[in-house]
Design a protein around this motif. Sequence first.
Motif, PDB file in Angstrom:
ATOM      1  N   LEU A   1       0.826  -1.200   0.000  1.00  0.00           N
ATOM      2  CA  LEU A   1       0.000   0.000   0.000  1.00  0.00           C
ATOM      3  C   LEU A   1       0.864   1.256   0.000  1.00  0.00           C
ATOM      4  O   LEU A   1       0.421   2.307  -0.462  1.00  0.00           O
ATOM      5  N   THR A   2       2.076   1.157   0.502  1.00  0.00           N
ATOM      6  CA  THR A   2       2.997   2.293   0.413  1.00  0.00           C
ATOM      7  C   THR A   2       3.093   2.743  -1.036  1.00  0.00           C
ATOM      8  O   THR A   2       2.981   3.941  -1.348  1.00  0.00           O
ATOM      9  N   GLU A   3       3.307   1.787  -1.935  1.00  0.00           N
ATOM     10  CA  GLU A   3       3.455   2.126  -3.342  1.00  0.00           C
ATOM     11  C   GLU A   3       2.122   2.413  -4.007  1.00  0.00           C
ATOM     12  O   GLU A   3       1.991   3.400  -4.743  1.00  0.00           O
ATOM     13  N   ALA A   4       1.110   1.586  -3.763  1.00  0.00           N
ATOM     14  CA  ALA A   4      -0.175   1.778  -4.440  1.00  0.00           C
ATOM     15  C   ALA A   4      -0.752   3.157  -4.155  1.00  0.00           C
ATOM     16  O   ALA A   4      -1.204   3.866  -5.071  1.00  0.00           O
ATOM     17  N   ASP A   5      -0.728   3.580  -2.902  1.00  0.00           N
ATOM     18  CA  ASP A   5      -1.341   4.851  -2.527  1.00  0.00           C
ATOM     19  C   ASP A   5      -0.544   6.035  -3.065  1.00  0.00           C
ATOM     20  O   ASP A   5      -1.110   6.986  -3.616  1.00  0.00           O
ATOM     21  N   THR A   6       0.779   5.995  -2.924  1.00  0.00           N
ATOM     22  CA  THR A   6       1.590   7.121  -3.380  1.00  0.00           C
ATOM     23  C   THR A   6       1.595   7.208  -4.897  1.00  0.00           C
ATOM     24  O   THR A   6       1.514   8.312  -5.467  1.00  0.00           O
ATOM     25  N   VAL A   7       1.688   6.076  -5.580  1.00  0.00           N
ATOM     26  CA  VAL A   7       1.646   6.093  -7.041  1.00  0.00           C
ATOM     27  C   VAL A   7       0.305   6.626  -7.539  1.00  0.00           C
ATOM     28  O   VAL A   7       0.251   7.413  -8.491  1.00  0.00           O
ATOM     29  N   ALA A   8      -0.794   6.232  -6.902  1.00  0.00           N
ATOM     30  CA  ALA A   8      -2.109   6.716  -7.321  1.00  0.00           C
ATOM     31  C   ALA A   8      -2.200   8.232  -7.191  1.00  0.00           C
ATOM     32  O   ALA A   8      -2.690   8.920  -8.096  1.00  0.00           O
ATOM     33  N   THR A   9      -1.728   8.765  -6.073  1.00  0.00           N
ATOM     34  CA  THR A   9      -1.782  10.217  -5.871  1.00  0.00           C
ATOM     35  C   THR A   9      -0.863  10.936  -6.844  1.00  0.00           C
ATOM     36  O   THR A   9      -1.226  11.957  -7.442  1.00  0.00           O
ATOM     37  N   ALA A  10       0.360  10.426  -6.991  1.00  0.00           N
ATOM     38  CA  ALA A  10       1.318  11.051  -7.904  1.00  0.00           C
ATOM     39  C   ALA A  10       0.809  11.027  -9.337  1.00  0.00           C
ATOM     40  O   ALA A  10       0.940  12.014 -10.078  1.00  0.00           O
ATOM     41  N   ALA A  11       0.238   9.904  -9.750  1.00  0.00           N
ATOM     42  CA  ALA A  11      -0.284   9.791 -11.113  1.00  0.00           C
ATOM     43  C   ALA A  11      -1.455  10.749 -11.326  1.00  0.00           C
ATOM     44  O   ALA A  11      -1.577  11.369 -12.393  1.00  0.00           O
ATOM     45  N   PHE A  12      -2.311  10.886 -10.318  1.00  0.00           N
ATOM     46  CA  PHE A  12      -3.435  11.813 -10.437  1.00  0.00           C
ATOM     47  C   PHE A  12      -2.925  13.241 -10.587  1.00  0.00           C
ATOM     48  O   PHE A  12      -3.465  14.034 -11.373  1.00  0.00           O
ATOM     49  N   ALA A  13      -1.871  13.578  -9.848  1.00  0.00           N
ATOM     50  CA  ALA A  13      -1.287  14.922  -9.952  1.00  0.00           C
ATOM     51  C   ALA A  13      -0.735  15.189 -11.344  1.00  0.00           C
ATOM     52  O   ALA A  13      -0.745  16.325 -11.826  1.00  0.00           O
ATOM     53  N   LEU A  14      -0.250  14.142 -12.006  1.00  0.00           N
ATOM     54  CA  LEU A  14       0.282  14.278 -13.368  1.00  0.00           C
ATOM     55  C   LEU A  14      -0.813  14.469 -14.408  1.00  0.00           C
ATOM     56  O   LEU A  14      -0.533  14.846 -15.541  1.00  0.00           O
ATOM     57  N   GLY A  15      -2.061  14.162 -14.044  1.00  0.00           N
ATOM     58  CA  GLY A  15      -3.151  14.282 -15.004  1.00  0.00           C
ATOM     59  C   GLY A  15      -3.184  13.095 -15.958  1.00  0.00           C
ATOM     60  O   GLY A  15      -2.783  11.985 -15.612  1.00  0.00           O
ATOM     61  N   ARG A  16      -3.650  13.339 -17.170  1.00  0.00           N
ATOM     62  CA  ARG A  16      -3.801  12.245 -18.131  1.00  0.00           C
ATOM     63  C   ARG A  16      -2.484  11.500 -18.361  1.00  0.00           C
ATOM     64  O   ARG A  16      -2.480  10.273 -18.556  1.00  0.00           O
ATOM     65  N   ASP A  17      -1.357  12.198 -18.295  1.00  0.00           N
ATOM     66  CA  ASP A  17      -0.057  11.544 -18.476  1.00  0.00           C
ATOM     67  C   ASP A  17       0.257  10.573 -17.343  1.00  0.00           C
ATOM     68  O   ASP A  17       1.114   9.692 -17.489  1.00  0.00           O
ATOM     69  N   GLY A  18      -0.425  10.733 -16.227  1.00  0.00           N
ATOM     70  CA  GLY A  18      -0.159   9.886 -15.078  1.00  0.00           C
ATOM     71  C   GLY A  18      -0.546   8.437 -15.276  1.00  0.00           C
ATOM     72  O   GLY A  18      -0.013   7.549 -14.608  1.00  0.00           O
ATOM     73  N   VAL A  19      -1.474   8.176 -16.196  1.00  0.00           N
ATOM     74  CA  VAL A  19      -1.895   6.794 -16.437  1.00  0.00           C
ATOM     75  C   VAL A  19      -0.718   5.986 -16.978  1.00  0.00           C
ATOM     76  O   VAL A  19      -0.393   4.905 -16.463  1.00  0.00           O
ATOM     77  N   ASP A  20      -0.074   6.485 -17.995  1.00  0.00           N
ATOM     78  CA  ASP A  20       1.077   5.782 -18.569  1.00  0.00           C
ATOM     79  C   ASP A  20       2.247   5.747 -17.595  1.00  0.00           C
ATOM     80  O   ASP A  20       2.974   4.753 -17.527  1.00  0.00           O
ATOM     81  N   TRP A  21       2.426   6.833 -16.839  1.00  0.00           N
ATOM     82  CA  TRP A  21       3.509   6.881 -15.852  1.00  0.00           C
ATOM     83  C   TRP A  21       3.332   5.784 -14.804  1.00  0.00           C
ATOM     84  O   TRP A  21       4.271   5.054 -14.485  1.00  0.00           O
ATOM     85  N   ALA A  22       2.123   5.654 -14.267  1.00  0.00           N
ATOM     86  CA  ALA A  22       1.864   4.634 -13.253  1.00  0.00           C
ATOM     87  C   ALA A  22       1.983   3.231 -13.836  1.00  0.00           C
ATOM     88  O   ALA A  22       2.525   2.321 -13.205  1.00  0.00           O
ATOM     89  N   ALA A  23       1.464   3.051 -15.046  1.00  0.00           N
ATOM     90  CA  ALA A  23       1.491   1.726 -15.677  1.00  0.00           C
ATOM     91  C   ALA A  23       2.906   1.245 -15.940  1.00  0.00           C
ATOM     92  O   ALA A  23       3.157   0.037 -16.010  1.00  0.00           O
ATOM     93  N   ALA A  24       3.847   2.180 -16.086  1.00  0.00           N
ATOM     94  CA  ALA A  24       5.227   1.811 -16.379  1.00  0.00           C
ATOM     95  C   ALA A  24       6.014   1.408 -15.138  1.00  0.00           C
ATOM     96  O   ALA A  24       7.145   0.915 -15.259  1.00  0.00           O
ATOM     97  N   ARG A  25       5.433   1.565 -13.951  1.00  0.00           N
ATOM     98  CA  ARG A  25       6.147   1.239 -12.725  1.00  0.00           C
ATOM     99  C   ARG A  25       6.040  -0.261 -12.433  1.00  0.00           C
ATOM    100  O   ARG A  25       4.964  -0.852 -12.546  1.00  0.00           O
ATOM    101  N   ASP A  26       7.152  -0.852 -12.043  1.00  0.00           N
ATOM    102  CA  ASP A  26       7.182  -2.287 -11.780  1.00  0.00           C
ATOM    103  C   ASP A  26       6.144  -2.684 -10.738  1.00  0.00           C
ATOM    104  O   ASP A  26       6.054  -2.069  -9.667  1.00  0.00           O
ATOM    105  N   GLY A  27       5.365  -3.710 -11.058  1.00  0.00           N
ATOM    106  CA  GLY A  27       4.405  -4.256 -10.104  1.00  0.00           C
ATOM    107  C   GLY A  27       3.091  -3.521 -10.028  1.00  0.00           C
ATOM    108  O   GLY A  27       2.200  -3.933  -9.281  1.00  0.00           O
ATOM    109  N   CYS A  28       2.936  -2.427 -10.772  1.00  0.00           N
ATOM    110  CA  CYS A  28       1.715  -1.626 -10.704  1.00  0.00           C
ATOM    111  C   CYS A  28       0.793  -1.920 -11.884  1.00  0.00           C
ATOM    112  O   CYS A  28       1.241  -2.031 -13.022  1.00  0.00           O
ATOM    113  N   GLU A  29      -0.499  -2.013 -11.589  1.00  0.00           N
ATOM    114  CA  GLU A  29      -1.538  -2.099 -12.615  1.00  0.00           C
ATOM    115  C   GLU A  29      -2.520  -0.959 -12.365  1.00  0.00           C
ATOM    116  O   GLU A  29      -2.702  -0.517 -11.226  1.00  0.00           O
TER     117      GLU A  29
END
Length: 246
Positions: free
Chosen positions: A192-220
């Motif tokens: 959850l350390t990663e899931a929660d922070t990645v979700a918030t960070a990706a949301f802050a990035l806007g539409r580009d955050g979807v691809d950014w989050a998807a590229a992180r190891d272990g994240c869907e």
Amino acid sequence: MRRVEHVMGFPVSLRVDDEGSWESAADACFAWLREVDARFSPFREDSEVSRLDRGEPAPDRISPELAEVLALGERYRADTGGAFDVRLPGRGLDPCAVVKGWSVQKGADLLRAAGARRFCLNAGGDVTAAGGPWRVGVRHPEDAGRLCAVVELTDGAVATSARYERGDHIVDGRTGRPATGLLALTVTAPTLTEADTVATAAFALGRDGVDWAAARDGCEVFAVTADRRVLRTAGFPVAESGQAAA
């Protein structure tokens, strides 16, 4: 065993399905979360975070736990080019976007250390679970009475960032303005350390955050864009049938 307490401003529920007594382990988990709230809340004048923001103590005299939180925040600030930032103009130091998932994951680690093998810890809709399968509902971003997906977890975590609970509370650190481009974004990850922070960070990035989050190891990723398009990575663990159980 089941228990629900209000901690850090939201309900935290724990369910342990292993045989035996788990009250002591639950006590330790919730005591840790209350300690985190007291030490790291930017809304408490006497918290370590608030004292650091005022320059007391000096940055090199902070606790190891706060140093770990700030290091995580800096890592995601760098990874997002500043879109995610625990320090924003006019708001001071606010590491809540890191602290929530980090602290709840450590609570889950306490349960594991006590011997729990099948449990679900749900902190305001962000979940870390073990010994599944567990089914976790993802709320529809525009209709509180509907789900837009049901996630199946075995050992892992799921977190969602969206506007529906607190409005435009996620700020793009590059502009200082509320993040745009997404209505909601859900991430599954090993912790959850990663899931929660990645979700918030990706949301802050806007539409580009979807691809950014998807590229992180272990994240869907499962996302609903501002123009109401649904985007989902191939490995996002959608349950085929059944009701949400967490």
